[in-house]
Design an enzyme around this catalytic site. Structure first.
Site, PDB file in Angstrom:
ATOM      1  N   ALA A 127     -27.378  46.741 -32.603  1.00 47.08           N
ATOM      2  CA  ALA A 127     -26.730  46.302 -33.838  1.00 47.08           C
ATOM      3  C   ALA A 127     -25.816  45.088 -33.670  1.00 47.08           C
ATOM      4  O   ALA A 127     -25.881  44.141 -34.436  1.00 47.08           O
ATOM      5  CB  ALA A 127     -25.939  47.468 -34.421  1.00 47.08           C
ATOM      6  N   GLU A 146     -32.252  37.503 -22.259  1.00 50.53           N
ATOM      7  CA  GLU A 146     -30.844  37.753 -22.594  1.00 50.53           C
ATOM      8  C   GLU A 146     -30.209  36.394 -22.881  1.00 50.53           C
ATOM      9  O   GLU A 146     -30.105  35.540 -22.000  1.00 50.53           O
ATOM     10  CB  GLU A 146     -30.130  38.438 -21.412  1.00 50.53           C
ATOM     11  CG  GLU A 146     -30.556  39.878 -21.184  1.00 50.53           C
ATOM     12  CD  GLU A 146     -29.653  40.870 -21.915  1.00 50.53           C
ATOM     13  OE1 GLU A 146     -28.719  40.434 -22.613  1.00 50.53           O
ATOM     14  OE2 GLU A 146     -29.892  42.088 -21.781  1.00 50.53           O
TER      15      GLU A 146
END
Length: 291
Positions: free
Chosen positions: A54, A253
């Site tokens: 989230a 990432e």
């Protein structure tokens, strides 16, 4: 994001199509965009998944920026689009994302009701390859709660179904997360277990990391996910590499900013989104030339 998907498919109908992936716990649609020049079906496919966690807002934004480039500026990527199709899922976890926007900026999980006032599953611990064997938690209140079973979350089950339905042409799977500045390949459950083509994965990860570093000078490392991060099972990349087994599976990432890495300030967003997109394009170019 939903408005942007609608706009893309309306303005570029010969290249972009909306796909309904599924529905979240709280009833929000999980959507994807299929990018296919002249809607030719049988090219090698790249799936890009973003927004599993989230609070990593830069992840869904990266997926949307990738769509912005390859759809709106399709004429700059003719070679890639002549040879590769894309399926981009910008936001796998819409409930958690909204909760992090309205209520708790640090929220990570989905928003399933677990009882005892606890909510949510860490979706990147809920996929079905060696589920719940290392690195997650069985505590429903923990940020790394693995869920009650593999694919117990409707979000991961929907993504699994999408991946399996598109497995025949799947050449590369990319999970965009933030913000450890890494290019990772499977497996995330182990520092020592690698896919058979680890040399190819290592070479491409290294090449993507160099591309990322050339953009703004941020340092990116590349290697096995379970080696560079704490080993954890139930990740999307382990599921794809362990069961569907396309040649190429990676986690990117993104670059870090802000206080926690993932809370990138608006002033740095353009730079990071462009950087991430160049990393993605290095992968897409490789698929176009080799698969």
């Amino acid at each position: 994001m939903n408005e942007y998907i609608d706009e893309l498919v309306r303005d570029f109908p010969t290249i972009a199509t909306a796909v309904n992936v599924g529905t979240s716990t709280e009833g929000r649609p999980i959507r994807a965009v299929r990018v296919s020049k002249n809607n030719v079906a049988n090219r090698p496919l790249v799936i890009v998944e973003a927004g599993l966690r989230a609070r990593e807002w830069i992840s869904p934004m990266s997926a949307n920026y990738i769509l912005h480039e390859i759809v709106e500026h399709y004429y700059e990527f003719e070679h890639i689009l002549d040879n590769v199709n894309f399926l981009v899922v910008p936001l796998v976890n819409p409930d958690g994302y909204e909760f992090s926007r309205t209520t708790n900026r640090l929220w990570l999980k989905s928003r399933s009701v677990n009882g005892n006032g606890c909510f949510g599953v860490d979706l990147n611990r809920n996929f079905g390859h060696l589920w719940n064997t290392v690195g997650g938690s069985n505590d429903p209140c923990s940020d790394s709660f693995v869920g009650t079973a593999a694919f117990s979350a409707p979000e991961t089950a929907a993504l699994r179904n999408l991946i399996q339905a598109n497995s025949a042409n799947l050449a590369l799977y990319l999970s965009i997360q933030s913000a450890d500045q890494m290019v990772l390949y499977p497996f995330s459950h182990s520092a020592t277990t690698n896919p058979a083509n680890v040399a190819e994965l290592r070479n491409l990860a290294n090449s993507v990391a160099l591309t990322l570093m050339r953009q703004n000078g941020r340092v990116f490392t590349s290697g096995g996910a379970g080696l560079l991060q704490t080993p954890a099972s139930g990740s999307s990349i382990d599921f794809v590499a362990g069961t569907v087994q396309p040649d190429l599976v990676f986690t990117l990432e993104t670059g870090a900013g802000g206080n926690y890495g993932y809370d990138v300030p608006e002033s740095q967003m353009a730079e990071l989104l462009s950087e991430t997109t160049y990393g993605f394009l290095t992968m897409a170019e490789y698929v176009a030339n080799n698969k």
